[in-house]
Design a protein around this motif. Structure first.
Motif, PDB file in Angstrom:
ATOM      1  N   TYR A 147     -18.203  40.764 -53.465  1.00 24.76           N
ATOM      2  CA  TYR A 147     -19.015  40.652 -52.258  1.00 24.76           C
ATOM      3  C   TYR A 147     -20.507  40.448 -52.508  1.00 24.76           C
ATOM      4  N   ILE A 148     -20.971  40.566 -53.742  1.00 28.20           N
ATOM      5  CA  ILE A 148     -22.412  40.574 -53.997  1.00 28.20           C
ATOM      6  C   ILE A 148     -23.099  39.278 -53.560  1.00 28.20           C
ATOM      7  N   GLU A 149     -22.439  38.137 -53.740  1.00 31.34           N
ATOM      8  CA  GLU A 149     -23.057  36.873 -53.314  1.00 31.34           C
ATOM      9  C   GLU A 149     -23.280  36.851 -51.810  1.00 31.34           C
ATOM     10  N   GLU A 150     -22.303  37.329 -51.057  1.00 33.02           N
ATOM     11  CA  GLU A 150     -22.437  37.331 -49.599  1.00 33.02           C
ATOM     12  C   GLU A 150     -23.569  38.256 -49.162  1.00 33.02           C
ATOM     13  N   ALA A 151     -23.686  39.418 -49.813  1.00 34.69           N
ATOM     14  CA  ALA A 151     -24.775  40.336 -49.498  1.00 34.69           C
ATOM     15  C   ALA A 151     -26.130  39.694 -49.791  1.00 34.69           C
ATOM     16  N   LEU A 152     -26.241  39.042 -50.958  1.00 36.92           N
ATOM     17  CA  LEU A 152     -27.503  38.409 -51.336  1.00 36.92           C
ATOM     18  C   LEU A 152     -27.850  37.238 -50.423  1.00 36.92           C
ATOM     19  N   GLU A 153     -26.858  36.436 -50.097  1.00 35.62           N
ATOM     20  CA  GLU A 153     -27.125  35.303 -49.196  1.00 35.62           C
ATOM     21  C   GLU A 153     -27.621  35.791 -47.845  1.00 35.62           C
ATOM     22  N   SER A 154     -27.045  36.885 -47.355  1.00 33.51           N
ATOM     23  CA  SER A 154     -27.483  37.415 -46.065  1.00 33.51           C
ATOM     24  C   SER A 154     -28.917  37.937 -46.149  1.00 33.51           C
ATOM     25  N   ALA A 155     -29.301  38.472 -47.302  1.00 27.62           N
ATOM     26  CA  ALA A 155     -30.671  38.956 -47.494  1.00 27.62           C
ATOM     27  C   ALA A 155     -31.655  37.796 -47.624  1.00 27.62           C
ATOM     28  N   LEU A 156     -31.259  36.766 -48.340  1.00 32.34           N
ATOM     29  CA  LEU A 156     -32.139  35.607 -48.524  1.00 32.34           C
ATOM     30  C   LEU A 156     -32.400  34.878 -47.215  1.00 32.34           C
ATOM     31  N   ARG A 157     -31.421  34.900 -46.305  1.00 33.99           N
ATOM     32  CA  ARG A 157     -31.584  34.216 -45.020  1.00 33.99           C
ATOM     33  C   ARG A 157     -32.582  34.921 -44.099  1.00 33.99           C
ATOM     34  N   GLN A 158     -33.053  36.098 -44.486  1.00 36.42           N
ATOM     35  CA  GLN A 158     -33.977  36.847 -43.633  1.00 36.42           C
ATOM     36  C   GLN A 158     -35.369  36.240 -43.595  1.00 36.42           C
ATOM     37  N   GLY A 159     -35.660  35.321 -44.530  1.00 36.08           N
ATOM     38  CA  GLY A 159     -36.939  34.621 -44.482  1.00 36.08           C
ATOM     39  C   GLY A 159     -38.040  35.289 -45.276  1.00 36.08           C
ATOM     40  N   VAL A 204     -31.656  44.083 -57.252  1.00 38.62           N
ATOM     41  CA  VAL A 204     -30.256  44.395 -57.498  1.00 38.62           C
ATOM     42  C   VAL A 204     -30.201  45.317 -58.708  1.00 38.62           C
ATOM     43  N   ILE A 205     -29.779  46.567 -58.487  1.00 37.63           N
ATOM     44  CA  ILE A 205     -29.727  47.558 -59.559  1.00 37.63           C
ATOM     45  C   ILE A 205     -28.297  47.636 -60.054  1.00 37.63           C
ATOM     46  N   ASN A 206     -28.065  47.053 -61.216  1.00 34.12           N
ATOM     47  CA  ASN A 206     -26.720  46.942 -61.776  1.00 34.12           C
ATOM     48  C   ASN A 206     -26.361  48.224 -62.524  1.00 34.12           C
ATOM     49  N   ASP A 207     -25.406  48.960 -61.970  1.00 34.04           N
ATOM     50  CA  ASP A 207     -25.012  50.246 -62.535  1.00 34.04           C
ATOM     51  C   ASP A 207     -23.808  50.084 -63.465  1.00 34.04           C
ATOM     52  N   ARG A 208     -24.075  49.515 -64.626  1.00 32.27           N
ATOM     53  CA  ARG A 208     -23.068  49.395 -65.704  1.00 32.27           C
ATOM     54  C   ARG A 208     -21.812  48.632 -65.270  1.00 32.27           C
ATOM     55  N   SER A 209     -21.991  47.552 -64.548  1.00 32.32           N
ATOM     56  CA  SER A 209     -20.842  46.738 -64.136  1.00 32.32           C
ATOM     57  C   SER A 209     -20.155  46.135 -65.349  1.00 32.32           C
ATOM     58  N   THR A 210     -18.833  46.086 -65.289  1.00 28.86           N
ATOM     59  CA  THR A 210     -18.052  45.484 -66.377  1.00 28.86           C
ATOM     60  C   THR A 210     -17.366  44.200 -65.920  1.00 28.86           C
ATOM     61  N   ASP A 211     -17.608  43.783 -64.700  1.00 24.34           N
ATOM     62  CA  ASP A 211     -17.023  42.536 -64.197  1.00 24.34           C
ATOM     63  C   ASP A 211     -18.087  41.438 -64.215  1.00 24.34           C
ATOM     64  N   GLY A 212     -17.940  40.453 -63.356  1.00 21.61           N
ATOM     65  CA  GLY A 212     -18.873  39.335 -63.362  1.00 21.61           C
ATOM     66  C   GLY A 212     -20.053  39.481 -62.428  1.00 21.61           C
ATOM     67  N   THR A 213     -20.376  40.716 -62.024  1.00 25.08           N
ATOM     68  CA  THR A 213     -21.473  40.937 -61.078  1.00 25.08           C
ATOM     69  C   THR A 213     -22.789  40.343 -61.569  1.00 25.08           C
ATOM     70  N   ALA A 214     -23.187  40.692 -62.789  1.00 25.58           N
ATOM     71  CA  ALA A 214     -24.489  40.252 -63.309  1.00 25.58           C
ATOM     72  C   ALA A 214     -24.583  38.735 -63.357  1.00 25.58           C
ATOM     73  N   VAL A 226     -25.113  37.326 -59.844  1.00 28.97           N
ATOM     74  CA  VAL A 226     -26.475  37.544 -59.363  1.00 28.97           C
ATOM     75  C   VAL A 226     -27.434  36.564 -60.047  1.00 28.97           C
ATOM     76  N   ALA A 227     -27.299  36.431 -61.360  1.00 28.46           N
ATOM     77  CA  ALA A 227     -28.186  35.536 -62.112  1.00 28.46           C
ATOM     78  C   ALA A 227     -28.043  34.092 -61.661  1.00 28.46           C
ATOM     79  N   ALA A 228     -26.842  33.726 -61.235  1.00 24.23           N
ATOM     80  CA  ALA A 228     -26.594  32.340 -60.831  1.00 24.23           C
ATOM     81  C   ALA A 228     -27.197  31.994 -59.473  1.00 24.23           C
ATOM     82  N   MET A 229     -27.642  32.995 -58.722  1.00 25.36           N
ATOM     83  CA  MET A 229     -28.193  32.717 -57.396  1.00 25.36           C
ATOM     84  C   MET A 229     -29.476  31.893 -57.503  1.00 25.36           C
ATOM     85  N   GLY A 230     -30.282  32.163 -58.526  1.00 19.29           N
ATOM     86  CA  GLY A 230     -31.418  31.291 -58.815  1.00 19.29           C
ATOM     87  C   GLY A 230     -32.609  31.399 -57.888  1.00 19.29           C
ATOM     88  N   ASP A 231     -32.687  32.405 -57.047  1.00 21.10           N
ATOM     89  CA  ASP A 231     -33.843  32.566 -56.169  1.00 21.10           C
ATOM     90  C   ASP A 231     -34.843  33.508 -56.833  1.00 21.10           C
TER      91      ASP A 231
END
Length: 303
Positions: free
Chosen positions: A16-28, A36-46, A49-54
């Motif tokens: 869900y992280i991309e959807e959360a970030l996109e909704s935040a970026l649309r705020q203007g 984004v505070i990454n708490d030791r994620s072991t999946d593809g979260t990081a 986030v890095a791929a968002m490029g903003d």
């Protein structure tokens, strides 16, 4: 200093992280940074986030020995440069125009928080429940401490902006509390100044799904007792409320917290656990039974 900092704690939130970030970026442009505070994620979260490029998105690692979501949120609070800060969960999403509406609502210089409302959504993002049935209910604004002591009406930090320096001055979230730490933080903040409530302003889609912390882990009243004790012995809170009122409000808080955990069991479809908790309340804490039954009925009705 930017206008608003959005802090998003995340652990293994790639779904869900991309959807959360996109909704935040649309705020203007009011949103100057998204931490984004990454708490030791072991999946593809990081990687996501890095791929968002903003350039407004800053990916920070929480790698200290401090445990719990409060420690992760406090990392973001310490890094925030905005006049206002929002704590957005990684599986929720902001509605378009949410930040602008909240920011515009903070017109009083004594306001330390401004908040709106939310709708519940499913794993797929579809609206669920019948919260529209309570839309006529007026929530609290102004000096809200006593109301907030009786019940936590700030259900999710993603519906609210807090004044960064004010929340920082009280130390942010208490990292020793495992549950209801947000309620404790909001109460301490309310002891400092006023809250502004935006009537009929829905700013957040609050995702309810089986993998969320609130749904996969059954809370008990005993789990939340340390937070009640912390709230009603906190010097900053105790100093602002008359002793007789404090005792009355504690009884209300205990009844509300008990009702909340029973209702959450119904929301999570743990019906056996829910009915056992309700029966325990009726037998051992009968004065708390009416509220427990009321919130349970509301949960079953999807409210």
């Amino acid at each position: 200093m930017t206008s608003v900092s959005i802090v998003i704690p995340v652990r293994n939130g790639e779904r869900y992280i991309e959807e959360a970030l996109e909704s935040a970026l649309r705020q203007g442009p009011l949103v100057g940074e998204i931490l984004v505070i990454n708490d030791r994620s072991t999946d593809g979260t990081a990687a996501k986030v890095a791929a968002m490029g903003d350039p407004r998105i800053r990916l920070l690692d929480h790698s200290s020995g401090r445990q719990g979501v409060s420690a992760v949120r406090n990392d973001g609070l310490l890094q925030a440069t905005g006049e206002w800060t929002m704590f957005l969960d990684a599986d929720d999403r902001l509605r378009d125009g949410a930040i602008a509406a909240l920011y515009a609502g903070a017109v009083d210089t004594g306001t330390v928080a401004v908040y709106g409302d939310y709708e519940r959504i499913s794993e797929t993002g579809a609206k669920i429940g019948r919260r529209n049935l309570i839309r006529a209910r007026r929530k609290s604004g102004g000096h809200v401490l006593e109301t907030l002591l009786g019940r936590n009406f700030i259900v999710n930090g993603g519906i609210m902006l807090v004044r960064t320096d004010a929340f920082r001055s009280i130390g942010g979230f208490d990292e020793t509390l495992r549950y209801a730490e947000d309620w404790h933080g909001w109460c301490r903040l309310a002891a400092l100044g006023t809250f502004a409530y935006l009537t009929d302003c829905y700013v957040l889609d609050y995702r309810v799904h089986t993998a969320s912390v609130m749904m996969k882990q059954l809370l008990t009243y005993a789990d939340c007792s340390p937070a009640i004790e912390a709230v009603f012995t906190d010097p900053a809170i105790v100093a602002t409320v008359a002793p007789n009122r404090l005792a009355e409000l504690r009884r209300k808080a205990e009844a509300h917290m008990n009702a909340y955990v029973v209702a959450q069991a119904f929301r999570a479809h743990r019906y056996r656990d829910a009915f056992l908790s309700l029966a325990d309340t009726m037998l051992n804490r009968p004065r708390q039974s009416p509220r427990a039954m009321l919130l349970s009925a509301a949960a079953l009705a999807g409210i």
